[in-house]
Design a protein around this motif. Structure first.
Motif, short mmCIF file in Angstrom:
data_model
loop_
_atom_site.label_atom_id
_atom_site.label_comp_id
_atom_site.label_asym_id
_atom_site.label_seq_id
_atom_site.Cartn_x
_atom_site.Cartn_y
_atom_site.Cartn_z
N LYS A 105 1.15 -1.17 0.16
CA LYS A 105 0.06 0.42 -0.28
C LYS A 105 0.67 1.75 -0.15
N LEU A 106 0.20 2.73 -0.76
CA LEU A 106 1.45 3.18 -0.76
C LEU A 106 0.52 4.17 0.54
N TYR A 107 1.52 5.45 0.71
CA TYR A 107 1.21 6.16 1.83
C TYR A 107 1.94 7.23 1.26
N GLU A 108 0.90 9.23 1.69
CA GLU A 108 1.80 10.04 1.56
C GLU A 108 2.46 10.66 2.81
N PHE A 109 3.57 10.90 3.15
CA PHE A 109 3.94 10.96 4.46
C PHE A 109 4.51 12.54 4.00
N ASN A 110 3.76 13.47 5.21
CA ASN A 110 3.86 14.89 5.08
C ASN A 110 5.51 15.09 5.46
N GLU A 158 5.62 12.75 0.72
CA GLU A 158 5.98 12.52 -0.70
C GLU A 158 5.60 11.05 0.00
N GLN A 159 5.80 10.27 -1.37
CA GLN A 159 4.96 9.09 -1.33
C GLN A 159 5.70 7.97 -1.29
N ASP A 165 9.45 1.73 16.50
CA ASP A 165 8.88 2.56 17.44
C ASP A 165 9.49 4.22 17.27
N GLN A 166 10.10 3.64 16.58
CA GLN A 166 11.44 5.19 16.37
C GLN A 166 11.41 5.75 14.92
N TYR A 167 11.29 4.18 14.21
CA TYR A 167 11.49 5.10 12.29
C TYR A 167 10.04 4.06 12.27
N PHE A 168 9.29 4.91 10.48
CA PHE A 168 8.78 3.67 9.89
C PHE A 168 10.02 3.25 8.63
N MET A 169 9.90 1.61 8.80
CA MET A 169 10.52 1.55 7.59
C MET A 169 9.76 1.76 5.27
N VAL A 170 10.36 2.23 4.97
CA VAL A 170 9.77 3.02 3.74
C VAL A 170 10.12 2.09 3.11
N TRP A 171 10.07 2.00 1.52
CA TRP A 171 9.78 1.63 0.23
C TRP A 171 9.88 2.27 -0.75
N ASN A 172 10.95 2.95 -1.50
CA ASN A 172 11.00 4.49 -2.21
C ASN A 172 10.66 3.50 -3.86
N PRO A 173 9.23 4.01 -4.34
CA PRO A 173 8.89 3.09 -5.61
C PRO A 173 9.77 4.14 -7.39
N ASP A 174 10.93 4.90 -6.36
CA ASP A 174 11.22 5.80 -7.60
C ASP A 174 12.81 4.97 -7.17
N ASN A 206 9.01 11.77 13.65
CA ASN A 206 10.19 12.42 14.91
C ASN A 206 9.40 13.14 13.69
N SER A 207 10.38 13.38 12.51
CA SER A 207 10.19 14.56 11.24
C SER A 207 8.98 14.18 10.55
N VAL A 208 7.91 12.91 10.52
CA VAL A 208 6.43 13.44 9.93
C VAL A 208 5.67 13.43 10.48
N LYS A 209 4.71 14.74 9.79
CA LYS A 209 3.24 15.33 10.52
C LYS A 209 2.42 14.74 10.71
N SER A 210 2.10 13.84 9.83
CA SER A 210 1.07 13.04 9.44
C SER A 210 1.65 12.05 8.42
N PHE A 211 0.75 11.22 7.91
CA PHE A 211 0.93 10.57 6.91
C PHE A 211 -0.18 9.86 6.91
N GLN A 212 -1.15 9.32 5.24
CA GLN A 212 -2.19 8.46 5.16
C GLN A 212 -1.75 7.53 3.93
N GLN A 213 -2.56 6.89 3.58
CA GLN A 213 -2.44 6.47 2.62
C GLN A 213 -3.68 6.44 1.38
N VAL A 214 -2.27 6.02 0.32
CA VAL A 214 -3.20 7.07 -0.44
C VAL A 214 -3.74 5.17 -1.65
N ARG A 215 -5.01 6.48 -2.00
CA ARG A 215 -5.81 4.99 -2.88
C ARG A 215 -5.88 5.10 -4.14
#
Length: 249
Positions: free
Chosen positions: A184-189, A195-196, A204-213, A223-232
């Motif tokens: 699932k793709l998410y938008e991170f503010n 960034e998607q 606990d302290q980090y998101f592990m994400v996959w960069n599609p690019d 701490n650097s992420v204000k919010s994140f949301q799933q992209v439909r």
């Protein structure tokens, strides 16, 4: 079981859960090209991994147990030798029951050759093949009457099933990691940027994400992420529009 042994059993069980969880995370990270030393994980992160692998393992154990009990009921609790001896056609019965092993042996022999033949097998095939290879190797180690007489039953069972269980869990981790790029793709503010990324794991302290690019794993501090949301996404995994946001706090 005495009450005095309960703390020791709890400690052993907790240690086993941690070992299995670390094994799962090892397979997960290894498939993604990240070592355990590089991942900013904590002890609680590894323990939380048990929530991922435990349901599947428990279902498999339940299924195997039900099948074994069903077979014992059908065979009336008789051993292999008793089934053959009581059969009206013992030679055919012996051949038939042992012949079921031949396809399995053919599979494990063929498995290491497949890369040279250009055949790509799924990880599930390598998982079961590796476990079967271990059982064959274990049978070779203990295929002597003197060794069996001097080996305790607890050591025999532990040495047989613990490596098989660890192989199973390591491959479970790798199979889960294989699905990450198509997750699932998410938008991170992050600051002023949006960034998607594909969310692989939340620590606990980090998101592990996959960069599609860049097609690689990244670790983003919470701490650097204000919010994140799933992209439909539609069936072709193309973004449609963001869903309701979730605050990282």
């Amino acid at each position: 079981m005495s009450v005095e042994k309960l703390p020791a059993l709890i400690a052993t069980f907790s240690a086993a859960i941690l070992v299995v969880s670390v094994s799962y995370d090892y397979g997960f990270l290894l498939w993604l090209g990240v070592s355990l030393a590089e991942a900013p994980t904590s002890l609680s992160d590894h323990i939380r991994s048990s929530l991922i692998w435990a349901p599947t393992i428990l279902l498999m154990v339940f299924g195997v147990t039900v099948m074994e009990l069903f077979n014992r009921r059908i065979e009336q609790g008789m051993t292999e030798e008793e089934l053959i001896a009581t059969s009206p056609i013992p030679k055919f019965t012996a051949w038939f029951r042992y012949s079921l092993k031949y396809p399995v042996y053919a599979f494990v022999i063929f498995l290491p050759i497949t890369p040279f033949l250009g055949v790509k097998l799924p990880l599930q095939a390598w998982m079961f093949g590796s476990i079967i290879w271990w059982f064959i190797l274990h049978n070779f180690f203990f295929n002597h009457q003197r060794i069996m007489e001097r080996t305790s039953r607890s050591f025999y069972l532990t040495s047989r099933w613990l490596p098989a269980a660890l192989l199973l869990v390591v491959f479970f981790g790798a199979i889960a990691a294989e699905k990450v790029p198509n997750g699932k793709l998410y938008e991170f503010n992050i600051g002023d940027d949006v960034e998607q990324r594909v969310l692989a794991r939340s620590y606990d302290q980090y998101f592990m994400v996959w960069n599609p690019d860049s097609k690689r794993i990244e670790f983003v501090s919470k701490n650097s992420v204000k919010s994140f949301q799933q992209v439909r996404q539609d069936e072709s995994n193309k973004p449609i529009q963001p869903t309701a946001g979730v605050s990282a706090d």
